[in-house]
Design a protein around this motif. Structure first.
Motif, PDB file in Angstrom:
ATOM      1  N   LEU A   6       0.835  -1.204   0.000  1.00 50.30           N
ATOM      2  CA  LEU A   6       0.000   0.000   0.000  1.00 50.30           C
ATOM      3  C   LEU A   6       0.872   1.257   0.000  1.00 50.30           C
ATOM      4  CD1 LEU A   6      -2.677  -1.237   2.540  1.00 50.30           C
ATOM      5  CD2 LEU A   6      -3.125  -0.655   0.142  1.00 50.30           C
ATOM      6  N   MET A   7       1.924   1.267   0.827  1.00 48.54           N
ATOM      7  CA  MET A   7       2.847   2.408   0.850  1.00 48.54           C
ATOM      8  C   MET A   7       3.519   2.589  -0.503  1.00 48.54           C
ATOM      9  SD  MET A   7       3.147   4.387   3.498  1.00 48.54           S
ATOM     10  CE  MET A   7       4.742   5.124   3.244  1.00 48.54           C
ATOM     11  N   ASP A   8       3.888   1.492  -1.126  1.00 46.73           N
ATOM     12  CA  ASP A   8       4.550   1.561  -2.427  1.00 46.73           C
ATOM     13  C   ASP A   8       3.661   2.272  -3.444  1.00 46.73           C
ATOM     14  OD1 ASP A   8       6.856   0.854  -4.071  1.00 46.73           O
ATOM     15  OD2 ASP A   8       5.459  -0.470  -5.119  1.00 46.73           O
ATOM     16  N   GLN A   9       2.388   1.969  -3.433  1.00 46.22           N
ATOM     17  CA  GLN A   9       1.457   2.623  -4.363  1.00 46.22           C
ATOM     18  C   GLN A   9       1.374   4.126  -4.087  1.00 46.22           C
ATOM     19  OE1 GLN A   9      -0.266   1.260  -7.041  1.00 46.22           O
ATOM     20  NE2 GLN A   9       1.163  -0.389  -6.634  1.00 46.22           N
ATOM     21  N   MET A  10       1.275   4.490  -2.809  1.00 47.79           N
ATOM     22  CA  MET A  10       1.184   5.915  -2.476  1.00 47.79           C
ATOM     23  C   MET A  10       2.476   6.654  -2.810  1.00 47.79           C
ATOM     24  SD  MET A  10      -1.093   6.181   1.008  1.00 47.79           S
ATOM     25  CE  MET A  10       0.037   5.251   2.035  1.00 47.79           C
ATOM     26  N   MET A  11       3.620   6.049  -2.526  1.00 44.71           N
ATOM     27  CA  MET A  11       4.895   6.725  -2.790  1.00 44.71           C
ATOM     28  C   MET A  11       5.166   6.809  -4.288  1.00 44.71           C
ATOM     29  SD  MET A  11       5.716   7.716   0.177  1.00 44.71           S
ATOM     30  CE  MET A  11       3.935   7.789   0.402  1.00 44.71           C
ATOM     31  N   HIS A  12       4.669   5.836  -5.047  1.00 45.80           N
ATOM     32  CA  HIS A  12       4.775   5.909  -6.509  1.00 45.80           C
ATOM     33  C   HIS A  12       4.018   7.135  -7.028  1.00 45.80           C
ATOM     34  CE1 HIS A  12       5.124   4.555 -10.633  1.00 45.80           C
ATOM     35  NE2 HIS A  12       3.821   4.673 -10.762  1.00 45.80           N
ATOM     36  N   THR A  13       2.843   7.368  -6.489  1.00 50.60           N
ATOM     37  CA  THR A  13       2.052   8.542  -6.871  1.00 50.60           C
ATOM     38  C   THR A  13       2.816   9.824  -6.544  1.00 50.60           C
ATOM     39  OG1 THR A  13      -0.021   7.349  -6.512  1.00 50.60           O
ATOM     40  CG2 THR A  13      -0.129   9.762  -6.462  1.00 50.60           C
TER      41      THR A  13
END
Length: 158
Positions: free
Chosen positions: A91-98
């Motif tokens: 989930l963090m990976d998705q947010m940090m990608h954004t």
């Protein structure tokens, strides 16, 4: 199999149910709070699902002007029975990608005693910028304010 997707208003009850377990002593967000945040035009909320069953959720706010944004992690939580499987990291990976796509810094608050979350955030390049005394109203627990520099700044440092 775990699937990830953006949350809709219909997901608010499931997110609130997980939140109630995770943050029982610290004024967990209500279903109404999740509905408000999921429906806001400046937020991105996503969830991890096994079929129709929500396993975890995360929310990111996009703040400031479009050409110079900054981000704030509003919330992240994984159901207790699902913890330790890498869902929080995913989930963090998705947010940090954004955040990296738009090259903005990211801010968050975390309980000072939440070692697992702090370690996760540090793995994503966050550092402790300060302490907010009595941040969690119900328990009186302090929070660290953590910051992750924008991608262009992290890349320039290497």
């Amino acid at each position: 199999m775990t699937a990830f997707r953006e949350l809709t208003l219909a997901d608010a009850p499931a997110a609130a149910a997980i939140e109630a377990v995770l943050f029982a002593g610290d004024s967990p967000w209500s279903e109404a709070a999740f509905r408000s945040e999921i429906g806001a035009p400046y937020t991105f909320y996503l969830g991890a699902f096994d079929g129709a069953n929500m396993l975890g959720y995360a929310g990111l706010a996009v703040l400031g002007p479009r050409d110079d944004p900054e981000f704030e992690v509003h919330t992240i939580g994984v159901a207790p029975a699902q913890q330790g499987r890498g869902l929080g990291r995913a989930l963090m990976d998705q947010m940090m990608h954004t955040a990296d796509l738009l090259d903005g810094p990211v801010y968050l608050e975390v309980r000072v005693d939440n070692a697992a979350a702090i370690a996760l955030y540090e793995d994503f390049g966050f550092f402790t910028a300060g302490v907010r005394k009595n941040y969690y109203q119900a328990s009186g627990m302090d929070a660290y304010t953590m910051t992750r520099p924008r991608k262009s700044e992290r890349t320039a440092e290497q």
